[in-house]
Motif scaffolding. Sequence first.
Motif, short mmCIF file in Angstrom:
data_model
loop_
_atom_site.label_atom_id
_atom_site.label_comp_id
_atom_site.label_asym_id
_atom_site.label_seq_id
_atom_site.Cartn_x
_atom_site.Cartn_y
_atom_site.Cartn_z
N GLY A 1 0.85 -1.35 -0.03
CA GLY A 1 0.01 0.08 -0.03
C GLY A 1 0.74 1.17 -0.17
N MET A 2 2.01 1.27 0.01
CA MET A 2 2.99 2.20 -0.09
C MET A 2 4.14 2.09 -1.07
N LEU A 3 3.87 1.37 -2.22
CA LEU A 3 4.85 1.27 -3.02
C LEU A 3 4.84 2.42 -4.24
N ALA B 1 4.54 7.71 10.64
CA ALA B 1 5.13 7.18 12.04
C ALA B 1 6.79 6.56 11.88
N MET B 2 6.92 6.03 10.65
CA MET B 2 8.21 5.19 10.58
C MET B 2 9.35 6.00 10.73
N TYR B 3 9.34 7.41 10.63
CA TYR B 3 10.40 8.36 10.76
C TYR B 3 10.55 8.68 12.40
N LEU C 1 8.53 2.11 15.67
CA LEU C 1 7.42 2.28 15.11
C LEU C 1 7.58 1.90 13.49
N ARG C 2 8.73 2.21 13.09
CA ARG C 2 9.09 1.62 11.77
C ARG C 2 8.75 0.11 11.73
N LYS C 3 9.26 -0.56 12.61
CA LYS C 3 9.32 -2.05 12.57
C LYS C 3 7.72 -2.44 12.83
N ASP C 4 7.25 -1.63 13.74
CA ASP C 4 5.54 -2.08 13.59
C ASP C 4 4.81 -1.64 12.18
N CYS C 5 5.35 -0.80 11.58
CA CYS C 5 4.57 -0.41 10.08
C CYS C 5 5.11 -1.63 9.17
N CYS C 6 6.19 -2.24 9.32
CA CYS C 6 6.79 -3.00 8.61
C CYS C 6 6.02 -4.65 8.90
N HIS C 7 5.91 -4.77 10.18
CA HIS C 7 5.08 -5.96 10.84
C HIS C 7 3.81 -5.97 9.87
N ILE C 8 3.06 -4.84 9.86
CA ILE C 8 1.37 -4.94 9.60
C ILE C 8 1.68 -4.85 7.99
N ARG C 9 2.54 -4.22 7.17
CA ARG C 9 2.40 -4.17 5.98
C ARG C 9 3.14 -5.10 5.16
N LYS C 10 4.17 -5.99 5.75
CA LYS C 10 4.93 -6.83 5.31
C LYS C 10 5.11 -8.25 5.95
N VAL C 11 5.37 -8.17 7.26
CA VAL C 11 5.78 -9.57 7.89
C VAL C 11 4.33 -10.35 8.06
N GLY D 1 12.04 -0.27 -2.12
CA GLY D 1 11.12 -1.02 -1.31
C GLY D 1 9.92 0.09 -1.39
N CYS D 2 9.20 0.33 -0.17
CA CYS D 2 8.27 1.37 -0.07
C CYS D 2 8.66 2.90 -0.40
N ALA D 3 7.73 3.57 -0.81
CA ALA D 3 8.14 4.89 -1.38
C ALA D 3 8.61 5.90 -0.11
N PRO D 4 8.10 5.90 1.09
CA PRO D 4 8.35 6.74 1.96
C PRO D 4 9.81 6.34 2.54
N CYS D 5 10.24 4.99 2.34
CA CYS D 5 11.41 4.36 3.02
C CYS D 5 12.50 4.14 1.94
N THR D 6 12.34 4.79 0.94
CA THR D 6 13.49 4.41 -0.39
C THR D 6 14.01 5.68 -0.94
N ARG E 1 17.75 2.66 1.88
CA ARG E 1 16.74 2.09 2.78
C ARG E 1 16.63 2.58 4.20
N TRP E 2 15.53 3.33 4.54
CA TRP E 2 15.82 3.46 6.07
C TRP E 2 16.99 4.44 6.34
N TRP E 3 17.23 5.44 5.58
CA TRP E 3 18.70 5.97 5.46
C TRP E 3 18.78 6.84 7.10
FE1 SF4 Z 1 6.06 0.86 6.34
FE2 SF4 Z 1 7.08 0.06 4.08
FE3 SF4 Z 1 8.41 1.80 5.45
FE4 SF4 Z 1 8.33 -0.64 6.34
S1 SF4 Z 1 9.16 -0.07 4.28
S2 SF4 Z 1 8.12 1.45 7.36
S3 SF4 Z 1 6.11 -1.41 5.56
S4 SF4 Z 1 6.32 2.06 4.58
#
Ligand code: SF4
Length: 241
Positions: free
Chosen positions: A67-69, A109-111, A116-126, A200-205, A218-220
């Motif tokens: 949902g964030m690609l 929240a990931m920033y 919180l970033r790991k929570d987001c990754c858990h919901i959207r990826k794991v 990866g996801c747009a906000p995190c790449t 990634r998660w710079w």
């Molecule tokens: Fe969320 Fe994707 Fe960023 Fe993980 S990589 S924190 S799932 S937006």
Amino acid sequence: MSAIDLHARPSKEYDQKLAETQQLLIRAAAEFSPLTQANSLGAEDTVITHLINSLELDISVFVLETGMLHPETLQLLDRLRATSRAPVRVFQPLNESVIEFVGREGKDAMYRSVALRKDCCHIRKVEPLQRALEGQRAWITGLRREQSAARAEVPLVDTSEPRTKFNPLANWTWGDVWHYIAQNQVDYHPLHDQFYPSIGCAPCTRAISLGEDFRAGRWWWEDEAAKECGLHVKTNEGVAA
Ligand code: SF4
């Protein structure tokens, strides 16, 4: 200058590595059914899906649509679904989990913290990954040793977890990956032409600069040690987290 122009430089063992990769995929498909490939639509995974299709192997492909690609990722996914011989399964996060998390913590929240970033990754990826792997005897990833220090020991076949994981490109170089793409005219992610080696996801790449590490985009904003999304991190229970 395209990513092919920049990177397509095979190592001298390329032909042997390609033959071994093909043999590994053929053996995996014969011995581990049902078997599935995780495809993030980056260069390595695109190569593996191309190999699965050209070898006509009985292996499905799955994509985690977080949902964030980037729009370019979704367009490549549409093209893959239209052309792949292997079935392409798409898994999305649970709507109620996303609504609850974004409502509570906000969409950026990931920033704010690694937790919180790991929570987001858990919901959207794991969690979607767990659904994608349900009922599968083994899975295939595009991990390569060269990608980061954390991946330097990646084996070709990982039996350290209950579900066997094949990493058929573990010993490929970035130059090998792009040589394969060039030789086989593989449809690849257009952001690779804009200095995104890892997508990866747009906000995190973000794009990287000359000399930066492969996964620097990634998660710079985080320390290097925290930089995994959880899909390939081992826990005491031996499952992805
Ligand atoms: Fe969320 Fe994707 Fe960023 Fe993980 S990589 S924190 S799932 S937006």
